[in-house]
Design a protein around this motif. Structure first.
Motif, PDB file in Angstrom:
ATOM      1  N   ASN A 314     -11.132  -2.027 -12.153  1.00 31.83           N
ATOM      2  CA  ASN A 314     -11.028  -3.242 -11.361  1.00 31.83           C
ATOM      3  C   ASN A 314     -10.180  -2.966 -10.117  1.00 31.83           C
ATOM      4  O   ASN A 314      -8.960  -2.777 -10.226  1.00 31.83           O
ATOM      5  CB  ASN A 314     -10.392  -4.350 -12.209  1.00 31.83           C
ATOM      6  N   PRO A 315     -10.767  -2.929  -8.931  1.00 37.74           N
ATOM      7  CA  PRO A 315      -9.988  -2.568  -7.737  1.00 37.74           C
ATOM      8  C   PRO A 315      -8.959  -3.616  -7.352  1.00 37.74           C
ATOM      9  O   PRO A 315      -7.932  -3.280  -6.753  1.00 37.74           O
ATOM     10  CB  PRO A 315     -11.063  -2.406  -6.651  1.00 37.74           C
ATOM     11  N   TYR A 316      -9.216  -4.880  -7.685  1.00 36.02           N
ATOM     12  CA  TYR A 316      -8.282  -5.948  -7.316  1.00 36.02           C
ATOM     13  C   TYR A 316      -6.994  -5.842  -8.133  1.00 36.02           C
ATOM     14  O   TYR A 316      -5.886  -5.976  -7.594  1.00 36.02           O
ATOM     15  CB  TYR A 316      -8.941  -7.311  -7.529  1.00 36.02           C
ATOM     16  N   VAL A 317      -7.123  -5.574  -9.431  1.00 41.30           N
ATOM     17  CA  VAL A 317      -5.937  -5.427 -10.268  1.00 41.30           C
ATOM     18  C   VAL A 317      -5.184  -4.157  -9.894  1.00 41.30           C
ATOM     19  O   VAL A 317      -3.950  -4.144  -9.848  1.00 41.30           O
ATOM     20  CB  VAL A 317      -6.330  -5.411 -11.759  1.00 41.30           C
ATOM     21  N   ARG A 318      -5.926  -3.089  -9.634  1.00 40.54           N
ATOM     22  CA  ARG A 318      -5.258  -1.832  -9.281  1.00 40.54           C
ATOM     23  C   ARG A 318      -4.469  -1.968  -7.987  1.00 40.54           C
ATOM     24  O   ARG A 318      -3.358  -1.442  -7.858  1.00 40.54           O
ATOM     25  CB  ARG A 318      -6.296  -0.713  -9.166  1.00 40.54           C
ATOM     26  N   ARG A 319      -5.029  -2.699  -7.014  1.00 41.80           N
ATOM     27  CA  ARG A 319      -4.306  -2.908  -5.760  1.00 41.80           C
ATOM     28  C   ARG A 319      -3.029  -3.711  -6.004  1.00 41.80           C
ATOM     29  O   ARG A 319      -1.961  -3.396  -5.464  1.00 41.80           O
ATOM     30  CB  ARG A 319      -5.215  -3.629  -4.762  1.00 41.80           C
ATOM     31  N   LEU A 320      -3.125  -4.750  -6.840  1.00 45.73           N
ATOM     32  CA  LEU A 320      -1.942  -5.547  -7.151  1.00 45.73           C
ATOM     33  C   LEU A 320      -0.880  -4.715  -7.857  1.00 45.73           C
ATOM     34  O   LEU A 320       0.315  -4.792  -7.535  1.00 45.73           O
ATOM     35  CB  LEU A 320      -2.340  -6.731  -8.034  1.00 45.73           C
ATOM     36  N   LEU A 321      -1.312  -3.905  -8.835  1.00 41.18           N
ATOM     37  CA  LEU A 321      -0.350  -3.097  -9.588  1.00 41.18           C
ATOM     38  C   LEU A 321       0.341  -2.076  -8.694  1.00 41.18           C
ATOM     39  O   LEU A 321       1.541  -1.805  -8.875  1.00 41.18           O
ATOM     40  CB  LEU A 321      -1.061  -2.387 -10.739  1.00 41.18           C
ATOM     41  N   CYS A 322      -0.376  -1.513  -7.737  1.00 44.84           N
ATOM     42  CA  CYS A 322       0.256  -0.571  -6.811  1.00 44.84           C
ATOM     43  C   CYS A 322       1.287  -1.275  -5.936  1.00 44.84           C
ATOM     44  O   CYS A 322       2.355  -0.713  -5.644  1.00 44.84           O
ATOM     45  CB  CYS A 322      -0.806   0.118  -5.956  1.00 44.84           C
ATOM     46  N   GLU A 323       0.998  -2.518  -5.528  1.00 42.35           N
ATOM     47  CA  GLU A 323       1.986  -3.291  -4.774  1.00 42.35           C
ATOM     48  C   GLU A 323       3.213  -3.571  -5.632  1.00 42.35           C
ATOM     49  O   GLU A 323       4.357  -3.463  -5.159  1.00 42.35           O
ATOM     50  CB  GLU A 323       1.355  -4.599  -4.295  1.00 42.35           C
ATOM     51  N   PHE A 324       2.992  -3.944  -6.891  1.00 40.48           N
ATOM     52  CA  PHE A 324       4.115  -4.189  -7.794  1.00 40.48           C
ATOM     53  C   PHE A 324       4.932  -2.915  -7.994  1.00 40.48           C
ATOM     54  O   PHE A 324       6.170  -2.961  -8.069  1.00 40.48           O
ATOM     55  CB  PHE A 324       3.612  -4.679  -9.153  1.00 40.48           C
ATOM     56  N   ALA A 325       4.242  -1.773  -8.093  1.00 44.81           N
ATOM     57  CA  ALA A 325       4.943  -0.504  -8.308  1.00 44.81           C
ATOM     58  C   ALA A 325       5.815  -0.152  -7.111  1.00 44.81           C
ATOM     59  O   ALA A 325       6.949   0.324  -7.271  1.00 44.81           O
ATOM     60  CB  ALA A 325       3.931   0.609  -8.579  1.00 44.81           C
ATOM     61  N   HIS A 326       5.305  -0.382  -5.908  1.00 46.88           N
ATOM     62  CA  HIS A 326       6.103  -0.111  -4.703  1.00 46.88           C
ATOM     63  C   HIS A 326       7.351  -0.976  -4.678  1.00 46.88           C
ATOM     64  O   HIS A 326       8.423  -0.524  -4.239  1.00 46.88           O
ATOM     65  CB  HIS A 326       5.256  -0.368  -3.457  1.00 46.88           C
ATOM     66  N   ALA A 327       7.232  -2.227  -5.124  1.00 46.05           N
ATOM     67  CA  ALA A 327       8.398  -3.115  -5.141  1.00 46.05           C
ATOM     68  C   ALA A 327       9.349  -2.762  -6.279  1.00 46.05           C
ATOM     69  O   ALA A 327      10.578  -2.774  -6.102  1.00 46.05           O
ATOM     70  CB  ALA A 327       7.947  -4.573  -5.268  1.00 46.05           C
ATOM     71  N   ALA A 328       8.794  -2.412  -7.457  1.00 44.70           N
ATOM     72  CA  ALA A 328       9.643  -2.129  -8.625  1.00 44.70           C
ATOM     73  C   ALA A 328      10.441  -0.841  -8.456  1.00 44.70           C
ATOM     74  O   ALA A 328      11.541  -0.719  -9.002  1.00 44.70           O
ATOM     75  CB  ALA A 328       8.783  -2.040  -9.881  1.00 44.70           C
ATOM     76  N   ARG A 329       9.908   0.111  -7.705  1.00 48.97           N
ATOM     77  CA  ARG A 329      10.630   1.385  -7.544  1.00 48.97           C
ATOM     78  C   ARG A 329      11.897   1.219  -6.713  1.00 48.97           C
ATOM     79  O   ARG A 329      12.749   2.106  -6.705  1.00 48.97           O
ATOM     80  CB  ARG A 329       9.728   2.429  -6.900  1.00 48.97           C
ATOM     81  N   ARG A 330      12.043   0.081  -6.042  1.00 47.56           N
ATOM     82  CA  ARG A 330      13.245  -0.173  -5.240  1.00 47.56           C
ATOM     83  C   ARG A 330      14.269  -1.019  -5.996  1.00 47.56           C
ATOM     84  O   ARG A 330      15.343  -1.302  -5.463  1.00 47.56           O
ATOM     85  CB  ARG A 330      12.866  -0.889  -3.946  1.00 47.56           C
ATOM     86  N   THR A 331      13.948  -1.436  -7.210  1.00 50.06           N
ATOM     87  CA  THR A 331      14.865  -2.264  -7.990  1.00 50.06           C
ATOM     88  C   THR A 331      15.712  -1.397  -8.915  1.00 50.06           C
ATOM     89  O   THR A 331      15.332  -0.277  -9.265  1.00 50.06           O
ATOM     90  CB  THR A 331      14.079  -3.286  -8.834  1.00 50.06           C
ATOM     91  N   LYS A 332      16.835  -1.931  -9.327  1.00 52.14           N
ATOM     92  CA  LYS A 332      17.702  -1.215 -10.259  1.00 52.14           C
ATOM     93  C   LYS A 332      17.218  -1.475 -11.679  1.00 52.14           C
ATOM     94  O   LYS A 332      17.735  -2.334 -12.395  1.00 52.14           O
ATOM     95  CB  LYS A 332      19.152  -1.666 -10.076  1.00 52.14           C
ATOM     96  N   SER A 333      16.205  -0.729 -12.054  1.00 57.64           N
ATOM     97  CA  SER A 333      15.592  -0.912 -13.364  1.00 57.64           C
ATOM     98  C   SER A 333      15.093   0.428 -13.865  1.00 57.64           C
ATOM     99  O   SER A 333      15.233   1.461 -13.191  1.00 57.64           O
ATOM    100  CB  SER A 333      14.423  -1.913 -13.280  1.00 57.64           C
ATOM    101  N   VAL A 334      14.488   0.415 -15.048  1.00 54.73           N
ATOM    102  CA  VAL A 334      13.956   1.645 -15.625  1.00 54.73           C
ATOM    103  C   VAL A 334      12.775   2.156 -14.813  1.00 54.73           C
ATOM    104  O   VAL A 334      12.487   3.368 -14.823  1.00 54.73           O
ATOM    105  CB  VAL A 334      13.542   1.389 -17.091  1.00 54.73           C
ATOM    106  N   PHE A 335      12.116   1.294 -14.067  1.00 53.70           N
ATOM    107  CA  PHE A 335      10.993   1.733 -13.236  1.00 53.70           C
ATOM    108  C   PHE A 335      11.460   2.600 -12.071  1.00 53.70           C
ATOM    109  O   PHE A 335      10.749   3.503 -11.642  1.00 53.70           O
ATOM    110  CB  PHE A 335      10.234   0.507 -12.715  1.00 53.70           C
ATOM    111  N   GLN A 336      12.635   2.320 -11.566  1.00 56.74           N
ATOM    112  CA  GLN A 336      13.168   3.144 -10.487  1.00 56.74           C
ATOM    113  C   GLN A 336      13.450   4.561 -10.965  1.00 56.74           C
ATOM    114  O   GLN A 336      13.094   5.546 -10.305  1.00 56.74           O
ATOM    115  CB  GLN A 336      14.446   2.516  -9.926  1.00 56.74           C
ATOM    116  N   SER A 337      14.063   4.701 -12.133  1.00 56.54           N
ATOM    117  CA  SER A 337      14.366   6.030 -12.653  1.00 56.54           C
ATOM    118  C   SER A 337      13.092   6.794 -13.008  1.00 56.54           C
ATOM    119  O   SER A 337      13.013   8.009 -12.798  1.00 56.54           O
ATOM    120  CB  SER A 337      15.269   5.912 -13.887  1.00 56.54           C
TER     121      SER A 337
END
Length: 404
Positions: A314-337
């Motif tokens: 699903n390209p629409y979900v994948r695009r959304l998840l990539c946007e979420f990933a770009h935002a989550a990598r800047r947060t102080k969370s386990v996703f950043q590490s």
């Protein structure tokens, strides 16, 4: 090829833009199979006739290929009469050995369905399918908005104005006011009056950046671009309001998704209309990741693992998840590490896809269990004490348990 029959009454539908070919295979009492073929048009009256014919046969399975968008109207017509069709991926049908011609498509679908060889694709409820139209059109509008903003920046640069060099966001409140002043024909020293004091750039830098050779053609194009940008922004705001209004009955799921780092209200709404809030239709998080197309590819032969791209999904979900990933990598969370650990070994793009995969698995279990997100890298008890300690001390002092 002999196939063992599992279902006794099946119907296969070959859907095209202007014609629907139907084939019904009905097993008699003596075990013989009666094949009946019909052809219907694609208009509303034809779809109603199709639905009535299908309902009169009381089939065990009704199957159709997910051909573009043409399957949606017949599916809705069948849904109205209480028949839930089996929508299958055309790639799965073609890879099954056997006869596959334009003439025998409907009969081949019915034969495979009778043998139970087809797997149901995920089709969301009617409400979610309607809201998908709003969500996906909004994504198109966002793309148009980005294109127009880039074009405005290019026209400014063509006129010699380098405002984008000294201002981080050319479409922020202060920068947009300056651009509108330029369009109105104000001199550079007058344009500086629209600059906010909160800008980091010095007045001398802003004045130098506003020096250019702007012509009447530049102003005309800039005015049209600015008007179009504001129209698209207003349109996006209307789409957002309509989308949230349609999801008023799913506020709990929206609230759960917003506890995840990198997801805001609109992002949660757009994701929810794509995957729904019932994770039982996918069964496992791996299947959801495979459906979206963010799971690792498998390509192994003779004990050697070869390079494998992620599969289509699903390209629409994948695009959304990539946007979420770009935002989550800047947060102080386990996703950043996790991102920092992967980007060194695998590169930026692969790290983003891996982070999107992890986010999707987390979303699956959050929606399945109805639990909000709790980050394993954060000590919530210590954080709560740290935040509330000053208030607690003030209360104890006010009631006389501590001396001032």
């Amino acid at each position: 090829m002999e196939l063992t029959a599992i279902h006794k009454r099946v119907i296969g539908l070959d859907v095209h833009q202007s014609q629907i070919t139907a084939c019904a295979i009905i097993e008699g009492v003596d075990g013989s199979a009666l094949v009946e073929q019909r052809q219907f048009g694609a208009f509303k009256r034809d779809r109603r006739a199709l639905a009535d014919w299908v309902a009169s046969l009381a089939p065990d399975e009704v199957v159709m290929e997910s051909t573009g968008i043409y399957w949606k109207s017949p599916y809705a017509a069948l849904e109205e009469v209480g028949v839930r069709a089996l929508v299958v991926n055309a790639r799965h049908v073609k890879t099954v050995p056997g006869r596959k011609t334009d003439v025998g498509d409907a009969q081949w679908l019915a034969t495979l369905a009778r043998a139970g060889l087809l797997r149901r694709s995920f089709v969301p409820p009617a409400l979610m399918r309607e809201l998908r139209l709003i969500s996906r059109q909004r994504q198109k509008l966002v793309g148009q908005l980005s294109s127009e903003k880039n074009r405005l920046h290019k026209v400014l640069t063509d006129s010699g104005i380098r405002l984008g060099v000294v201002v981080s966001d050319l479409h922020g409140q202060s920068a947009r006011a300056m651009v509108k002043a330029i369009i109105a024909g104000h001199a550079p020293h007058d344009v500086l009056q629209f600059a906010s004091r909160r800008l980091k750039a010095r007045r001398e830098e802003l004045y130098d950046a506003l020096q250019g050779e702007i012509t009447g053609s530049h102003r005309f194009v800039l005015a049209e671009l600015m008007q179009h940008i504001e129209e698209i922004e207003a349109r996006i705001a209307r789409f957002d309001a309509r989308l949230l209004e349609g999801l008023s009955g799913h506020r709990n799921a929206l609230a759960l998704l917003q506890t995840l780092p990198g997801i805001d209200q609109i992002g949660a709404a757009m994701l929810l209309v794509e995957i729904g809030d019932d994770m039982s239709v996918f069964g496992q998080a791996d299947r959801l990741a495979s459906w979206v197309g963010v799971c690792p590819g498998n390509n192994e032969s003779a004990g050697k693992r070869k390079t494998a791209r992620v599969r289509k999904g699903n390209p629409y979900v994948r695009r959304l998840l990539c946007e979420f990933a770009h935002a989550a990598r800047r947060t102080k969370s386990v996703f950043q590490s996790k991102f920092q650990a992967l980007v060194v070994r695998r590169g930026f793009k692969r790290a983003v896809i891996a982070l999107a995969h992890k986010l999707l698995r987390t979303i699956f279990f959050m929606l399945k269990r109805g639990e909000h997100y709790r980050d394993s890298a954060i000590d919530y008890e210590a954080l709560s004490v740290q935040r509330n300690a000053p208030r607690w001390i003030k209360a104890l002092t006010r009631f006389g348990y501590l001396s001032a």
